[in-house]
Design an enzyme around this catalytic site. Structure first.
Site: not given
Length: 421
Positions: A38, A84, A259, A330
Site C-alpha cells: 500500500r 473497526t 459502516c 468489504r
C-alpha cells in the site's frame, strides 16, 4: 495552535489517505501504514481505492509515506484511522484499534495529542485506547498527553461529498486539547466543524449516524417484502410518497460495507453492558442481514414461475462491491445472494469492472470475470450493484431463450426487467 506541529496519520485506507492528503497540502504530514504494498503504490503516485486521484496525491507536497515506526517520532499529533470491524459473532473487534494505539504508544512524547477517527461505542477512546497508550508509553493521560476524537464521515465512492465538504465533529479530553483539535480540522475542512462537549458525545454521535440509516433502510426493506406480496411495485410507492416534502428518500437494498452494516453492533453491545437490550436497532439489523437470502429466494421463485430450470441454471451477477462506482468489497452483501443461489444448484458468474479479482478471491474465495461475457448465454441475469457502466449495457446477446432479469437496484428501465426489489 503551533502550525509547525507535524501530523502522523496511522492507517492509509479509505479514511486515512484522504485525510493525510488534505493535511499534506498545508503542513508536514507523515502517512503510516503497516502494509508495504500500500505504501509503495502511494509513493508511486496511485491510490487503488480511488478515493484520491493521482493529481490529489501530487498536490500533497508535504506528505510522506512510511512503514517505519521510527519516522513517527517526528510527529506531535497522531491521527488514528484504522478499521473497526465485527467478528463472526457480530461483536466489536477492537484489535486494529488496539494495535494502532500500541504503535503510537511506542513513539508518544509529553505534549503530544492522539486523535481517533475510527467508529467506536461511547467510551472506547478513553476506556480502551488510553490505557494502552499509557501502558506502552509510560506517560500519564491528561498530564503528559491528551486525546481527541473526530469521527470519520467518508462516503466511499462519493465524489460530491468529499472530506473537506462534510462538517466535522471534533472533541478533546480537556478544554484546551478540544480547542486545538477543532482548530486543526478547521484548517482543512471548508464545511466547518462542530465542537462536541465531550469525547463520549462525539463517539455516540458517530455511531448513531449509521444506526439511523440502517433502521431507515430496514423499514423500506420490510415495505418491499410487504408490497411484493401485494403485487405492488415498491419503487412506484416510494416515488409517490416522496412527493411530500418531508418524506425520507430511502430505498430498499442490500446493506453492506464497513459502516452501516457494522456500526449498530458497537452501540448495541455497549447498551447491553448497561443492562439494556436494544429492540429497534437489532430488529433493523436482522432485517437487513436477511435481505441477501430473501433476494435469492425471490429470484428462484421467479425462475420457477417462468418455467426456467433452477438446478444447473447459469446466472450472471452484475456487481459484487458493496456500493456503486466504488472498488470496496468489504462486507458486501452481494456475496449472500451469490452463495444462496449456489445452494439452489445454480452456476454463478460474476462481472464487476470496479472490483479487484485478487481481493474478491482473498476475501470470499470467489472468482470474477475480468471482462464482460460477450457471447455467453444465461438463463437469469441479476443486476446487484448500480455501477454506471451497467446502465449502458445491452444484455440482448447474454440472454438465453426465456432469460429473466432481476434488478436489485432498480437501475434498469422497468419494462426491461422481470422483477426488482
Amino acid at each position: 495552535m503551533n502550525n509547525q506541529k507535524v501530523i502522523a496519520v496511522i492507517g492509509l485506507g479509505y479514511v486515512g489517505l484522504p485525510l493525510a492528503v488534505e493535511f499534506g497540502k498545508v503542513r508536514r504530514t507523515i502517512g503510516f501504514d503497516v502494509k508495504l504494498p500500500r505504501v509503495n503504490e502511494l509513493i508511486a503516485g496511485h491510490d487503488s481505492t480511488l478515493e484520491t486521484t493521482d493529481e490529489d496525491l501530487k498536490s500533497a507536497v508535504q506528505l510522506e509515506y512510511t512503514t517505519n515506526l521510527n519516522d513517527l517520532k517526528q510527529a506531535q499529533i497522531f491521527i488514528v484511522a484504522v478499521p473497526t470491524p465485527v467478528d463472526k459473532h457480530k461483536r466489536p473487534d477492537l484489535t486494529p484499534l488496539i494495535r494502532a494505539s500500541e504503535t503510537v504508544g511506542k513513539v508518544l512524547k509529553p505534549g503530544d495529542i492522539v486523535i481517533y477517527e475510527s467508529t467506536v461505542y461511547p467510551g472506547a477512546t478513553e476506556e480502551d485506547c488510553v490505557p494502552v497508550l499509557e501502558k506502552v508509553s509510560g506517560l500519564s493521560f491528561r498530564k503528559d498527553f491528551n486525546v481527541g476524537y473526530s469521527p470519520e464521515r467518508i462516503n466511499p465512492g462519493d465524489k460530491e461529498h468529499t472530506l473537506t465538504k462534510i462538517k466535522k465533529v471534533t472533541s478533546g479530553s480537556t478544554p484546551e486539547s478540544a480547542r486545538e483539535v477543532d482548530e486543526l480540522y478547521k484548517s482543512i475542512i471548508t464545511a466547518g466543524t462542530h465542537l462536541a462537549p465531550s469525547i463520549k458525545v462525539a463517539e455516540a454521535a458517530k455511531v448513531i449516524e449509521n444506526s439511523q440509516r440502517d433502521i431507515n433502510i430496514a423499514f423500506v426493506n420490510e415495505l418491499a417484502k410487504i408490497f411484493n406480496l401485494m403485487g405492488i411495485d415498491t419503487l412506484d410507492v416510494l416515488e409517490a410518497a416522496g412527493s411530500k416534502w418531508n418524506f425520507l428518500p430511502f430505498r430498499p437494498g442490500l446493506v453492506g460495507g464497513h459502516c452501516t452494516g457494522v456500526d449498530p453492533f458497537y452501540l448495541t453491545q455497549k447498551a447491553e453492558e448497561y443492562g439494556y437490550h436494544p429492540e429497534i436497532i437489532l430488529a433493523g439489523r436482522r432485517m437487513n442481514d436477511g435481505m441477501g437470502a430473501y433476494v435469492a429466494s425471490q429470484i428462484v421463485k421467479m425462475m420457477i414461475s417462468k418455467d426456467v430450470p433452477v438446478n444447473n441454471a447459469r446466472i450472471l451477477v452484475l456487481g459484487i462491491t458493496f456500493k456503486e462506482n466504488c472498488p470496496d468489497v468489504r462486507n458486501t452483501k452481494v456475496v449472500d445472494v451469490i452463495n444462496e443461489l449456489k445452494q439452489f444448484g445454480c452456476h454463478v458468474d460474476i462481472y464487476d469492472p470496479w472490483a479487484s479479482a485478487e481481493e474478491v478471491r482473498h476475501e470470499y474465495g470467489l472468482e470474477i470475470l475480468n471482462q464482460f461475457p460477450n457471447g455467453q448465454h444465461y438463463s437469469t441475469i441479476v443486476l446487484a450493484v448500480a455501477h454506471k457502466e451497467f446502465a449502458k449495457l445491452v444484455l440482448t446477446e447474454q440472454k438465453a431463450p426465456g432469460c429473466l432479469i432481476y434488478d436489485i437496484k432498480a437501475q434498469l428501465p422497468k419494462g426491461l426487467v422481470d422483477g426488482r426489489l
